[in-house]
Scaffold this motif. Sequence first.
Motif, mmCIF file in Angstrom:
data_model
loop_
_atom_site.group_PDB
_atom_site.id
_atom_site.type_symbol
_atom_site.label_atom_id
_atom_site.label_comp_id
_atom_site.label_asym_id
_atom_site.label_seq_id
_atom_site.Cartn_x
_atom_site.Cartn_y
_atom_site.Cartn_z
ATOM 1 N N THR A 50 -12.394 -52.252 26.388
ATOM 2 C CA THR A 50 -12.523 -51.643 25.052
ATOM 3 C C THR A 50 -13.567 -52.307 24.171
ATOM 4 O O THR A 50 -14.040 -51.693 23.224
ATOM 5 N N ASP A 53 -12.979 -57.133 19.179
ATOM 6 C CA ASP A 53 -12.297 -56.700 17.963
ATOM 7 C C ASP A 53 -13.157 -57.025 16.751
ATOM 8 O O ASP A 53 -13.068 -58.109 16.164
ATOM 9 N N PRO A 55 -15.473 -54.736 13.428
ATOM 10 C CA PRO A 55 -15.741 -53.410 12.853
ATOM 11 C C PRO A 55 -16.946 -52.695 13.465
ATOM 12 O O PRO A 55 -16.892 -51.486 13.723
ATOM 13 N N SER A 57 -18.180 -53.115 16.453
ATOM 14 C CA SER A 57 -17.824 -52.733 17.817
ATOM 15 C C SER A 57 -16.950 -51.482 17.803
ATOM 16 O O SER A 57 -17.153 -50.556 18.604
ATOM 17 N N TRP A 58 -15.982 -51.448 16.899
ATOM 18 C CA TRP A 58 -15.109 -50.279 16.781
ATOM 19 C C TRP A 58 -15.911 -49.030 16.432
ATOM 20 O O TRP A 58 -15.743 -47.968 17.058
ATOM 21 N N ASP A 59 -16.804 -49.155 15.440
ATOM 22 C CA ASP A 59 -17.607 -48.004 15.028
ATOM 23 C C ASP A 59 -18.474 -47.498 16.182
ATOM 24 O O ASP A 59 -18.661 -46.283 16.345
ATOM 25 N N VAL A 62 -16.250 -45.618 18.666
ATOM 26 C CA VAL A 62 -15.911 -44.300 18.119
ATOM 27 C C VAL A 62 -17.109 -43.357 18.208
ATOM 28 O O VAL A 62 -16.977 -42.184 18.607
ATOM 29 N N ILE A 72 -11.075 -40.941 19.347
ATOM 30 C CA ILE A 72 -10.177 -42.016 19.773
ATOM 31 C C ILE A 72 -8.784 -41.460 20.059
ATOM 32 O O ILE A 72 -8.109 -41.868 21.008
ATOM 33 N N LEU A 90 -10.290 -54.639 21.428
ATOM 34 C CA LEU A 90 -10.001 -53.423 20.658
ATOM 35 C C LEU A 90 -8.838 -52.607 21.226
ATOM 36 O O LEU A 90 -8.522 -51.548 20.698
ATOM 37 N N GLN A 93 -6.086 -51.601 18.712
ATOM 38 C CA GLN A 93 -6.525 -50.605 17.730
ATOM 39 C C GLN A 93 -6.632 -49.224 18.375
ATOM 40 O O GLN A 93 -6.294 -48.212 17.757
ATOM 41 N N VAL A 94 -7.087 -49.185 19.635
ATOM 42 C CA VAL A 94 -7.137 -47.901 20.351
ATOM 43 C C VAL A 94 -5.723 -47.347 20.524
ATOM 44 O O VAL A 94 -5.473 -46.153 20.310
#
Length: 354
Positions: A50, A53, A55, A57-59, A62, A72, A90, A93-94
């Motif tokens: 994933t 962790d 922001p 990386s998350w963006d 997505v 997601i 992540l 969060q996923v």
Amino acid sequence: MAEDTTQGTPHVTDHGGGVWGIKVPIPDNPLGHTLVHVLDTDRGPVLIDTGWDDPESWDTLVAGLGALSLAIADVHGVVITHHHPDHHGLSGQVREASGAWIAMHAADTEVVVRTRASEPGVWFDYMSEKLATAGAPEEHIAPLRAARASGRMRTLPGLRAAVPDREIVPAELLPLAGRRLRAIWTPGHTPGHVCLHLEEKHPGNLPGNGRLFSGDHLLPGISPHIGLYEDPSSERVTDPLGDYLDSLERIGRLQPAEVLPAHQYAFTDAQGRVRELLDHHEERLTGLRELLAAEPLTPWALAERMEWNRPWEQIPYGSRNIAVSEAEAHLRRLVKQGRAEAVPGSDPVTYRAV
């Protein structure tokens, strides 16, 4: 076969046959990114790893899914090759956003559970003791002791890592509708590292046996770190380098048509790369034994003399800890092979060639 899409999202690669790769950045790390793979199944997309962790990386994750017209919330499951934060970070969060399950090998789940249950101070105590035993100078250990004493300890990666809710069982197919993905236990980089063999014809008709999601076990241009992930309360002496070398040979016999690693880029000729890595470690072991033949050395002193990607004086503080861990892993292999031994009565323990 694999081509980067170019419509505003060059970080997404189509590998064909319902497999994509998303470059998810790792903050402040020379590796640059983790290749998160998306596997289409009859019940929805499944992620293999994933990313960190963070922001950004998350963006990126997505946005990468969005480029595939996925959200997601569509993710059905998450398969983790190993517990490191650039792979597992992540996952929680996923799962929160999608209800997806998270699967991991039991040995790495044990590390996650143990880490979550420990106060940060336990880690500092453990590292201080390990480094002292390895012969590290007091000026290197002092910052760890100071951080422990201050109580103002920074958040360490992995302290809040998600606990998986499914177990990856070696040699078994994962329950993925419409796909044949088999788990191969490849310990060494971590105790529970797994590679994942997609037992399906290669979409580009490349010769070989399907495709292999190799995590960090088999990378095209890097020899992965061989570390120690022991329970501080356990006295069992592990041999992670021996485990890694055995695992490498097992992957070589598999003869996949293509390898999809978690860093760098996809490649073919897994057997050739396995041979290169086996030769690399044998050369390193031989060189280390020669160093020990010249004079007895502690793991720290051995790490100082080993060849790294930069001079020892330029290696950052945290990377020195990793280097000493790797030196100790090589020492354990030499001892197990009967090529080195601890010097009786030495404190910190020094090793000599046999």
